[in-house]
Write a protein that holds these residues in place. Structure first.
Motif, PDB file in Angstrom:
ATOM      1  N   ARG A   1      11.748   4.559  -9.760  1.00 22.51           N
ATOM      2  CA  ARG A   1      10.465   4.096 -10.277  1.00 22.51           C
ATOM      3  C   ARG A   1      10.465   2.572 -10.474  1.00 22.51           C
ATOM      4  O   ARG A   1       9.508   1.882 -10.128  1.00 22.51           O
ATOM      5  CB  ARG A   1      10.154   4.818 -11.589  1.00 22.51           C
ATOM      6  N   ALA A   2      11.605   2.089 -11.028  1.00 21.35           N
ATOM      7  CA  ALA A   2      11.707   0.636 -11.248  1.00 21.35           C
ATOM      8  C   ALA A   2      11.627  -0.101  -9.917  1.00 21.35           C
ATOM      9  O   ALA A   2      10.911  -1.112  -9.787  1.00 21.35           O
ATOM     10  CB  ALA A   2      13.033   0.319 -11.946  1.00 21.35           C
ATOM     11  N   LEU A   3      12.344   0.422  -8.936  1.00 20.82           N
ATOM     12  CA  LEU A   3      12.334  -0.220  -7.609  1.00 20.82           C
ATOM     13  C   LEU A   3      10.931  -0.189  -7.018  1.00 20.82           C
ATOM     14  O   LEU A   3      10.446  -1.185  -6.469  1.00 20.82           O
ATOM     15  CB  LEU A   3      13.325   0.506  -6.681  1.00 20.82           C
ATOM     16  N   SER A   4      10.268   0.960  -7.141  1.00 22.17           N
ATOM     17  CA  SER A   4       8.920   1.117  -6.578  1.00 22.17           C
ATOM     18  C   SER A   4       7.952   0.135  -7.204  1.00 22.17           C
ATOM     19  O   SER A   4       7.233  -0.580  -6.501  1.00 22.17           O
ATOM     20  CB  SER A   4       8.388   2.535  -6.805  1.00 22.17           C
TER      21      SER A   4
ATOM     22  N   GLY B   1       0.759   9.135  -9.233  1.00 21.94           N
ATOM     23  CA  GLY B   1       1.002  10.564  -9.470  1.00 21.94           C
ATOM     24  C   GLY B   1       2.475  10.909  -9.592  1.00 21.94           C
ATOM     25  O   GLY B   1       3.334  10.032  -9.740  1.00 21.94           O
ATOM     26  N   GLU B   2       2.749  12.209  -9.480  1.00 18.04           N
ATOM     27  CA  GLU B   2       4.121  12.702  -9.646  1.00 18.04           C
ATOM     28  C   GLU B   2       4.912  12.525  -8.350  1.00 18.04           C
ATOM     29  O   GLU B   2       4.357  12.539  -7.263  1.00 18.04           O
ATOM     30  CB  GLU B   2       4.085  14.194 -10.004  1.00 18.04           C
ATOM     31  N   TRP B   3       6.227  12.358  -8.516  1.00 14.44           N
ATOM     32  CA  TRP B   3       7.110  12.271  -7.349  1.00 14.44           C
ATOM     33  C   TRP B   3       7.227  13.651  -6.707  1.00 14.44           C
ATOM     34  O   TRP B   3       7.298  14.672  -7.394  1.00 14.44           O
ATOM     35  CB  TRP B   3       8.489  11.780  -7.791  1.00 14.44           C
ATOM     36  N   SER B   4       7.216  13.699  -5.395  1.00 15.66           N
ATOM     37  CA  SER B   4       7.313  14.999  -4.705  1.00 15.66           C
ATOM     38  C   SER B   4       8.105  14.839  -3.411  1.00 15.66           C
ATOM     39  O   SER B   4       8.412  13.713  -2.993  1.00 15.66           O
ATOM     40  CB  SER B   4       5.909  15.509  -4.371  1.00 15.66           C
ATOM     41  N   GLU B   5       8.417  15.961  -2.800  1.00 20.46           N
ATOM     42  CA  GLU B   5       9.134  15.951  -1.527  1.00 20.46           C
ATOM     43  C   GLU B   5       8.311  15.227  -0.456  1.00 20.46           C
ATOM     44  O   GLU B   5       8.846  14.499   0.382  1.00 20.46           O
ATOM     45  CB  GLU B   5       9.422  17.400  -1.094  1.00 20.46           C
TER      46      GLU B   5
ATOM     47  N   LEU C   1       0.828  -1.218   0.000  1.00 23.10           N
ATOM     48  CA  LEU C   1       0.000   0.000   0.000  1.00 23.10           C
ATOM     49  C   LEU C   1       0.858   1.262   0.000  1.00 23.10           C
ATOM     50  O   LEU C   1       0.589   2.225  -0.721  1.00 23.10           O
ATOM     51  CB  LEU C   1      -0.935   0.008   1.210  1.00 23.10           C
ATOM     52  N   LEU C   2       1.927   1.229   0.826  1.00 19.17           N
ATOM     53  CA  LEU C   2       2.823   2.391   0.874  1.00 19.17           C
ATOM     54  C   LEU C   2       3.462   2.623  -0.494  1.00 19.17           C
ATOM     55  O   LEU C   2       3.540   3.758  -0.983  1.00 19.17           O
ATOM     56  CB  LEU C   2       3.914   2.150   1.915  1.00 19.17           C
ATOM     57  N   LEU C   3       3.906   1.531  -1.091  1.00 15.10           N
ATOM     58  CA  LEU C   3       4.559   1.651  -2.391  1.00 15.10           C
ATOM     59  C   LEU C   3       3.566   2.121  -3.454  1.00 15.10           C
ATOM     60  O   LEU C   3       3.905   2.931  -4.323  1.00 15.10           O
ATOM     61  CB  LEU C   3       5.175   0.298  -2.796  1.00 15.10           C
ATOM     62  N   PHE C   4       2.348   1.624  -3.374  1.00 14.91           N
ATOM     63  CA  PHE C   4       1.318   2.049  -4.320  1.00 14.91           C
ATOM     64  C   PHE C   4       1.091   3.560  -4.209  1.00 14.91           C
ATOM     65  O   PHE C   4       0.998   4.273  -5.207  1.00 14.91           O
ATOM     66  CB  PHE C   4       0.016   1.282  -4.046  1.00 14.91           C
ATOM     67  N   ALA C   5       1.060   4.043  -2.962  1.00 14.19           N
ATOM     68  CA  ALA C   5       0.878   5.488  -2.749  1.00 14.19           C
ATOM     69  C   ALA C   5       2.055   6.276  -3.322  1.00 14.19           C
ATOM     70  O   ALA C   5       1.889   7.396  -3.813  1.00 14.19           O
ATOM     71  CB  ALA C   5       0.736   5.766  -1.256  1.00 14.19           C
ATOM     72  N   LEU C   6       3.244   5.680  -3.279  1.00 11.57           N
ATOM     73  CA  LEU C   6       4.437   6.378  -3.787  1.00 11.57           C
ATOM     74  C   LEU C   6       4.466   6.389  -5.318  1.00 11.57           C
ATOM     75  O   LEU C   6       5.002   7.307  -5.943  1.00 11.57           O
ATOM     76  CB  LEU C   6       5.707   5.712  -3.256  1.00 11.57           C
ATOM     77  N   ILE C   7       3.894   5.348  -5.902  1.00 15.64           N
ATOM     78  CA  ILE C   7       3.921   5.253  -7.371  1.00 15.64           C
ATOM     79  C   ILE C   7       2.900   6.207  -7.997  1.00 15.64           C
ATOM     80  O   ILE C   7       3.158   6.819  -9.030  1.00 15.64           O
ATOM     81  CB  ILE C   7       3.626   3.794  -7.826  1.00 15.64           C
TER      82      ILE C   7
END
Lengths: 420, 654
Positions: B449-452, B242-246, B234-240
């Motif tokens: 991104r690949a890792l995520s 949309g756009e990457w941000s601080e 779930l955490l990784l899904f949230a990170l993937i």
């Protein structure tokens, strides 16, 4: 700095100057010996009786002795008493519950030398003397007793009073009424209203012919009578609560015995109607049912007065015990505080005036077994709660429960120095 | 007699006053002496003298009534002190038994801690919701609102009272109690409510039945992997998304840190408490300390220095213990096993402490951290992942099953759970992946991104695979019990609850069942959440009206105004209520003391209640002291974490 020291000195001098005249107290006051007696849960009337009647009489017979009574609640009983007895600083006489002789053992004075020539000693109920005995030596004086039989509503019940486990289960099945997933009438209610109580469990082990300990001192929780007692309690529960989601009885106003929805039960005397109430005409009193190889019994709880080993003048403390344990004072305490005497010659008046108590006392003599010699009782109680809860609620098998009870109680006994 | 006792008391009171006065003056004199040693002026010495003299009563009181007993309890926690018996030093034995769940006391402590966490994780949010809802209701200017405020606050005064708790016993009686009767009546009137009520009973019993199974230590089987896999997925899904941000980088770090702390706590309790300590833990401890030093060295030099000192002292202590055990024979085989890793850790520590901090130094130390980590991993991984254990991963990724036989109870109950590798590895993997994503950040977006995506797919498949296998595992117990005609004791209450959907006659057995005892307690605490309500009310009153008016002009609806204005503006009050609520939940005592029955005692017992029972009923002072110190550490850690992570959501300025 100098000023500060002078200030401190002046303060000390002034304080010393206003100190009450301790050093100048009269010579006879200095020689007064204070005898402190701790009794739990005393009412104001009982306190008054001690202060106004008993103490003046004892002090008159023992010049130079000043008696003081201390009372406290049950909530902090364990901590208070353990603190006194183990630190060696506390009252000269301490009130203890039924199972405490094994808890404090040798920290309590051996009173054999003081009681062996006391002619009244033979009047005390043998079960009461067992309660105050540890390692073969008397550690105190039985003060009051509370026999705990099973009371039956003879006017409401179907069938006879059961005296065996098998008959009891039939009785419970015949007298329990369930409706829409809830109890409408229960054939039995125990003291905790939860169809389980640790003291009751121990009583059934005894009435099944078992004991808590083997001869070598280890726990006997793995024995056949324990299994029989456990199975009996489980089967009884399943009759009144076929599943764990069956709701119990509705809240009862007044006493359960009067409610009409409880057919039998174990109740302390303070939770039943006064013995003068007409309902007692319809109440049968009987011992606990027995297992296949056991015999019915009634648990008798004895509260007693002990003399801790730290006491400087045990002779004086014992003198007070003999005084308060006399026939006359035993009867007086029954009248004032409701303490049921443990000496049988004080029962005559009670038996003559109260048929309920007469029956109770006769049953106590015939079937009574004191709730005593329960080793490491403070740790055993929660262990029984934990393991029996798992067994009774279908979370653990009988065999596993017995094994864990045995293993863990042996460990507790070892930790507390009961096993080598 | 009574007057004599009064004189006796007066006498002692006067002695106490004299003691305080003299001690305060002596304290002042001591402070002055120290001031003189530091060559302060006469005027400053006098100031210090009088300052300490007047502060003396408090300082002396603090030493006698706070610090003294606290230190005594710390000492007792390392002993087997039982009232009435001699005291013996037993080192970490109390802590070991409690943290590792050894013996009955350890099991009871685990149960009580899980109960406490239940109160904290479920009870506190519900209590805060109730408090906020009440505060919002009372924030309206209506006639007689003051009377309502008093009425709503009254439970706080009454809640701990025996009479009120007795009243709750009656109200929560399973048969004929007010709560159940009211619910039944509502169910009779509204069929939708009836269905929802039964659904509530079903869900609550199933959840609590499952929780009881965990508390009892029944094996979870493959389901033990489902939570870490799901959490990480779930955490990784949230990170993937949309756009990457601080904010996402912070989220990744935060996830890694929180899971990492939990893993570290578990490893510490499992590993460092083991006897004898495995030398690999020295490498692991050294790696963790060095990583902390490196991360803090640039910005918080003081804290980094503190870690250096604490680690050095710990290394010295372990060294002394090792030599003591080996009879001070440095050349013995046993000593060498410990002294080599200790020497390496000490060398790395020395390197980190000497000279200025440079990037090269950081790089070298990171390499050392990696090496130490690999050594620790190499020592444990073969045991954990040896044989066919790694097949677990392969099978779950393809939705296969790992259960060999479903007809052998011993296998299901013991052999299979023991064969499964620890779930800690999956939590550890999640920490590594999240930390990796945070570190890769903006610099290597493709790698990140690949890792995520790879990790999200891995954890997602693991979650589904382990869940399916877990279902088969739980089902096997039921099938086996049915086939043999025996009772199923594995997650017994969970299965009992799941057995059938409640019919219309079913009611919650609040006070008579382990399934309902904790919800009953939470219900009572919700009823008495007036203190939180008052704090929320004060905070709500301080929110400027202009903000709401501006939002209304901008077209914000009620929910938006609540989420975007009210909640941020009352966040300090929310934070305060959470911190206090969590601490109170971990220390729940009075209600349990009053409401417990023999059958619900263990299911209600909190850590504070057990502490009381073991110390004051069972007179195990040493063990009780150890419990209290563990509780102190847990409360401090949770509070520190809440403060640490409050910065991002608590706003102290309008």
């Amino acid at each position: 700095m100098k000023r500060a020291l002078i200030l401190a000195l002046v303060l000390v001098m002034s304080v010393l100057a206003v100190l009450p005249g301790g050093p100048a107290a009269p010579a006879e006051a200095r020689q007064t010996q204070v005898l402190e007696i701790y009794i739990t849960g005393l009412t104001e009337d009982t306190m008054n009786w001690f202060n106004d009647v008993a103490f003046p009489a004892f002090e008159a017979a023992n010049p130079g002795v000043d008696c003081e009574i201390i009372t406290g609640g049950w909530g902090d009983f364990d901590v208070t008493v353990a603190g006194w007895i183990t630190t060696g600083d506390g009252p000269d006489i301490i009130y203890l519950g039924s199972e405490y002789a094994a808890t404090y053992g040798d920290l309590l004075m051996d009173l054999d030398p003081y009681f062996q020539d006391w002619e009244d000693w033979g009047q005390y109920l043998p079960a009461a003397i067992d309660t105050v005995t540890y390692d073969g030596h008397v550690r105190g004086l039985p003060l009051l007793m509370s026999p705990r039989p099973i009371f039956y509503r003879a006017d409401l019940m179907q069938g006879d009073v059961p005296l065996t486990f098998a008959d009891a289960l039939e009785f419970y099945a015949a007298n329990t009424v369930l409706e829409a997933g809830a109890a409408k009438q229960w054939a039995f209610m125990d003291i905790g209203n939860d169809l389980f109580d640790a003291q009751e469990f121990i009583a059934y082990i005894w009435s099944a012919g078992g004991e808590l300990y083997y001869e070598d001192g280890t726990s006997a929780f793995d024995s056949e009578p324990v299994a029989e007692a456990m199975q009996y309690m489980y089967d009884r529960r399943r009759i009144m609560r076929p599943t764990e989601d069956t709701a119990g009885l509705p809240p009862i106003e007044g006493t359960a015995l009067e409610s009409g929805i409880v057919i039998s039960g174990i109740f302390p005397m303070w939770a039943v109607p006064p013995t003068s109430d007409p309902i007692w005409d319809n109440v049968a009193i009987a011992p606990y049912p027995a297992g296949a190889n056991g015999s019915p019994l009634i648990q008798v709880f004895i509260d007693w007065l002990s003399v801790p080993a730290y006491v400087d003048d045990p002779a004086l403390a014992v003198e007070f015990l003999k005084f308060i344990g006399s026939n006359e004072n035993a009867v007086a305490l029954k009248d004032v505080a409701g303490f049921t005497p443990t000496r049988q010659d004080a029962w005559d008046a009670i038996k003559a005036s109260d048929p309920v108590w007469s029956k109770l006392l006769d049953l106590a003599v015939d079937y009574g077994r004191a709730f005593s010699d329960i080793r490491a009782s403070a740790e055993l109680r929660p262990l029984i709660f934990e393991q029996m809860t798992l067994f009774l609620t279908d979370q653990q098998s009988l065999e596993t429960t017995q094994m864990l009870l045995k293993e863990e109680y042996d460990y507790i006994l070892e930790e507390n120095g009961y096993l080598d | 007699m009574a007057s004599e006792a009064r004189f006796h008391n007066l006498e002692w009171a006067l002695y106490t006053v004299i003691f305080i006065v003299i001690s305060s003056v002596l304290l002042g004199a001591l402070a002055r002496l120290v001031a003189r040693l530091f060559r302060l002026s006469g005027a400053e010495q006098r100031k210090i003298f009088w300052g300490f003299t007047f502060a003396g009563p408090w300082i002396i009181g603090f030493f006698i009534f706070v610090l003294g007993p606290a230190l005594a309890s710390l000492y007792y926690s390392f002993t087997d002190y039982q009232l009435g018996q001699s005291i013996e030093w037993i080192g970490l034995d109390n802590y070991r038994a409690l943290l590792l769940g050894e013996g009955r006391q350890g099991r009871m402590f685990n149960t009580s801690m899980l109960n406490s966490f239940y109160y904290a994780l479920l009870g506190v949010p519900l209590q805060i919701t109730a408090a906020l809802a009440m505060a919002m209701l009372l924030n309206n200017e209506l006639p007689g609102i003051r009377a309502f405020r008093m009425i709503f606050y009254m439970p706080v005064i009454l809640a701990g009272g025996p009479a009120i708790l007795l009243a709750w016993r009656y109200m929560l009686a399973s048969n004929g109690g007010f709560v159940n009767e009211a619910m039944r009546k509502l169910g009779d009137l509204f069929f939708v409510f009836d269905y929802l009520y039964r659904l509530f009973i079903y869900g609550t019993e199933a959840f609590n039945g499952f929780y009881i199974g965990i508390m009892r230590g029944d094996p979870l089987g493959p389901w033990k992997y489902t939570l870490p896999a799901l959490l990480a997925g779930l955490l990784l899904f949230a990170l993937i998304r949309g756009e990457w941000s601080e904010g996402k980088r912070v989220l990744a770090w935060r996830g890694a840190t929180i899971i990492g702390i939990a893993v570290a706590f578990r490893l510490m309790s499992k590993g460092l408490m083991a006897q004898p300590i495995d030398p690999a833990w020295i490498y692991a401890g050294g790696a963790a300390a060095l990583a902390g030093i490196i991360l803090l060295a640039h910005e918080r030099r003081g804290l980094a220095r503190l870690i250096q000192v604490v680690t050095a002292l710990a290394a010295l202590a372990v060294g002394a213990l090792v030599l003591d055990r080996a009879g001070f024979d440095v050349a013995s085989r046993e000593s060498v096993r410990y002294l080599v890793p200790l020497g390496l850790v000490a060398t790395a520590l020395g390197f980190s402490a000497v000279g200025p901090w440079t990037r090269r130094k950081s790089a070298v130390l990171w390499a050392v951290v990696g090496a130490f980590g690999l050594i620790a991993l190499a020592r444990h991984a073969p045991g954990e992942m040896g044989g066919d254990r790694l097949e677990v991963v392969a099978r779950y990724l393809t939705f296969g099953s790992t259960i060999e036989t479903k007809t052998d109870l011993d296998y299901l109950q013991t052999a299979f759970p023991e064969w499964l590798m620890s779930a800690t590895w999956f939590y550890g993997l999640a920490v590594a992946v999240l930390a990796g994503i945070a570190l890769l950040g903006d610099r290597w977006p493709r790698a990140r991104r690949a890792l995520s995506i790879g990790a999200a797919a891995f954890f997602g498949l693991m979650a589904i695979g382990s869940f399916l296998d877990g279902r088969a595992y739980f089902g096997a117990f039921v099938d086996l019990a049915e086939a043999t005609g025996k009772t199923n004791y594995h997650f017994a209450m969970f299965h009992q609850a799941l057995n059938q959907f409640p019919d219309r006659t079913r009611v919650p057995l609040w006070m008579n069942s382990e399934l309902w005892s904790k919800p009953a307690l939470i219900l009572i605490t919700m009823w008495s959440s007036g203190t939180g309500m008052l704090i929320f009310l004060a905070a709500l009153k301080s929110v400027p009206r202009a903000l709401y008016e501006a939002a209304e002009v901008d077209g914000a609806n009620t929910l938006q105004r609540f989420l975007k204005i009210t909640l941020p503006m009352i966040s300090p009050a929310m934070f305060y209520n959470i911190v206090i609520g969590v601490i109170a939940a971990l220390q729940t005592f009075e209600i349990i003391y009053m409401l417990q029955t023999p059958l619900t005692r263990d299911s209600l017992s909190s850590a504070a209640f057990l502490l009381y029972a073991r110390t004051f009923s069972e007179l195990r002072i040493g063990e009780g002291a150890a419990m209290s110190w563990i509780l102190v550490v847990i409360i401090l850690t949770l509070t520190a974490l809440q403060f640490r992570y409050s910065r991002s959501w608590v706003h102290y300025e309008a």
